[in-house]
Scaffold this active site. Structure first.
Site, PDB file in Angstrom:
ATOM      1  N   LYS A 187      31.446  13.217  15.068  1.00 46.73           N
ATOM      2  CA  LYS A 187      31.163  14.711  15.260  1.00 46.73           C
ATOM      3  C   LYS A 187      29.647  14.659  14.713  1.00 46.73           C
ATOM      4  O   LYS A 187      29.103  14.020  13.790  1.00 46.73           O
ATOM      5  CB  LYS A 187      31.950  15.908  14.712  1.00 46.73           C
TER       6      LYS A 187
HETATM    7  C1  LIG Z   1      37.507  18.943  22.008  1.00 43.89           C
HETATM    8  C2  LIG Z   1      38.284  18.956  20.678  1.00 43.89           C
HETATM    9  N1  LIG Z   1      38.798  19.903  20.235  1.00 43.89           N
HETATM   10  C3  LIG Z   1      39.519  19.940  19.008  1.00 43.89           C
HETATM   11  C4  LIG Z   1      39.669  18.778  18.159  1.00 43.89           C
HETATM   12  C5  LIG Z   1      40.310  18.775  16.890  1.00 43.89           C
HETATM   13  O1  LIG Z   1      39.457  18.442  15.976  1.00 43.89           O
HETATM   14  P1  LIG Z   1      40.056  17.810  14.561  1.00 43.89           P
HETATM   15  O2  LIG Z   1      40.162  16.459  14.459  1.00 43.89           O
HETATM   16  O3  LIG Z   1      38.928  18.090  13.536  1.00 43.89           O
HETATM   17  O4  LIG Z   1      41.495  18.668  14.085  1.00 43.89           O
HETATM   18  C6  LIG Z   1      39.117  17.646  18.617  1.00 43.89           C
HETATM   19  C7  LIG Z   1      39.192  16.434  18.145  1.00 43.89           C
HETATM   20  O5  LIG Z   1      38.106  15.484  18.143  1.00 43.89           O
HETATM   21  C8  LIG Z   1      38.287  17.522  19.887  1.00 43.89           C
HETATM   22  O6  LIG Z   1      37.943  16.664  20.481  1.00 43.89           O
END
Ligand SMILES: Cc1ncc(COP(=O)(O)O)c(C=O)c1O
Length: 399
Positions: A187
């Site tokens: 990210k």
């Molecule tokens: C589009 C999207 N939303 C939410 C998430 C969830 O993020 P996290 O890994 O911080 O829980 C991700 C994870 O990469 C994602 O790709």
């Protein structure tokens, strides 16, 4: 000769993070609620809210946790239906299942954005919406907000891939009732893991803060407003504690990256557009254009293969991989977590022919913002050569 870059390597964490972590190691003060004030997590929340231009921010253990807490804080009843795009990461429908709700999927277009007609057709049957701006491709949030506002349906923006993206100059994640961001490794800001939610809604934020694990009167350590304090008083002792807090260590890694964000966004966009222009010279590749109000902040590139059958698409991905560039065709692997038919844990399954067709030809290549022009050229050369290997070299016309 420039080598094929390792696109899984992140940018180094700024040195200031090491000093902050060293100080935490010496004090042992890793829990966000030990210090009476100014804990790194609390400072991060103030800085992030300021960066995004929102009243409140709540840092938590992941974006998934932020989505889950947002759904809980909306007070949705068990089995409430929540509309999401059919193209997102499996963590998104998972957060809905975790909140005892039912994901409802709508179609996504060739440009990776919500199909507004299908979205509108399904909106009557749901109580909330999560819009994943997948890979930072912003769906038409004006149209979505208009439709949802008319029916008084709350919108959660999943801005996991959209930190730094703007829409009519406004930050993505601040347009819906609540916005959720991720600090997971791939990210714009990398803490390995972590997430944050932003909102102007004091009642929602107070509930999310308490449920995230601000037990007893720890909510007093959240900076806020008299409106927020009243909301805390209202919700005291009335909510379960899910303990999804962020540790001071994560905040210490994140905070020094905030001043780097503008540069990362600028470089990421320039890199993306450079590679997009090169790929679009092939009649077999289409990199969808951004929507007019959108200023993107990409750290990867997505493109569709045009007029190639499944066998040719597999051959293209294999040719690129043999040359050192990993191309993920979203719908082609057995276990891709972004292909909706692999979400077999959903209580209801959905048939989305348009989204399925897109996923079978949509390619994903990481483009970390630190890449140099030479390295971008290596990647673009490999992708174009791999297409050439499958369909023959591009014709060169003389003058
Ligand atoms: C589009 C999207 N939303 C939410 C998430 C969830 O993020 P996290 O890994 O911080 O829980 C991700 C994870 O990469 C994602 O790709």
């Amino acid at each position: 000769m420039t080598l094929v870059p390792n696109v899984h390597e992140a940018e180094p964490i700024p040195a200031a993070a090491r000093d902050a972590i060293d100080a935490l190691m010496k004090s042992g003060d890793l829990f966000r609620y030990t210090a009476p004030q100014d804990a790194p997590v609390a400072l991060l929340e103030t800085e992030f809210a300021e960066l995004l231009g929102t009243k409140y921010a709540l840092a938590v253990s992941s974006c998934s946790a932020a989505l889950f807490l947002s759904l809980k804080a909306l007070g949705l009843p068990r089995d409430a239906r929540v509309l999401i795009p059919g193209f997102t990461f499996a963590a998104v429908p998972s957060s809905i299942v975790h909140a005892d709700c039912i994901p409802v999927l709508c179609e996504v277009g060739d440009n990776y954005r919500v199909d507004v007609a299908d979205f509108a057709a399904k909106l009557d049957s749901v109580q909330a919406v999560i819009i994943s701006h997948m890979r930072g491709h912003t769906s038409d949030i004006d149209a979505i907000m208009e439709l949802c506002d008319a029916l008084d349906i709350p919108v959660i923006e999943d801005a996991a891939h959209s930190l730094g993206t703007t829409w009519h100059g406004r930050n993505i994640g601040t347009i819906g009732k609540v916005g959720c961001f991720s600090f997971q490794s791939y990210k714009m800001i990398n803490a390995g893991e972590g997430g944050i939610l932003v909102s102007d809604d004091a009642d929602l934020v107070a509930q999310a803060v308490i449920m995230s694990g601000a037990y007893e009167h720890n909510w007093k350590k959240h900076s806020g407003s008299s409106e927020l304090e009243q909301a805390f008083a209202k919700w005291q002792n009335r909510l379960p504690l899910y303990n999804l807090r962020m540790s001071n260590l994560s905040a210490a890694v994140i905070r020094p990256q905030i001043p780097e964000l503008a540069r990362r966004v600028r470089d990421g966009l320039a890199n993306h557009d450079y590679v997009a222009d090169r790929l679009n010279t092939s009649p077999y590749i289409d990199v969808p254009a951004p929507l007019a109000p959108e200023q993107r902040a990409p750290d990867s590139i997505q493109f569709n293969l045009v007029d190639l059958n499944d066998e040719e698409i597999r051959a293209f991905a294999a040719a690129a991989e043999a040359r050192g560039v990993k191309v993920q065709v979203f719908g082609m692997s057995q276990d891709n977590a972004r292909a909706f038919w692999n979400w077999q844990f959903l209580p209801e399954q959905f048939d989305l022919p348009q989204t399925r067709a897109m996923l079978m030809k949509a390619c994903d290549v990481r483009l970390p913002v630190r890449l140099t022009r030479e390295e971008l050229d290596v990647i673009a050369d490999i992708l174009l050569a791999s297409i050439g290997e499958v369909v023959g070299p591009m014709p060169v016309y003389g003058t």
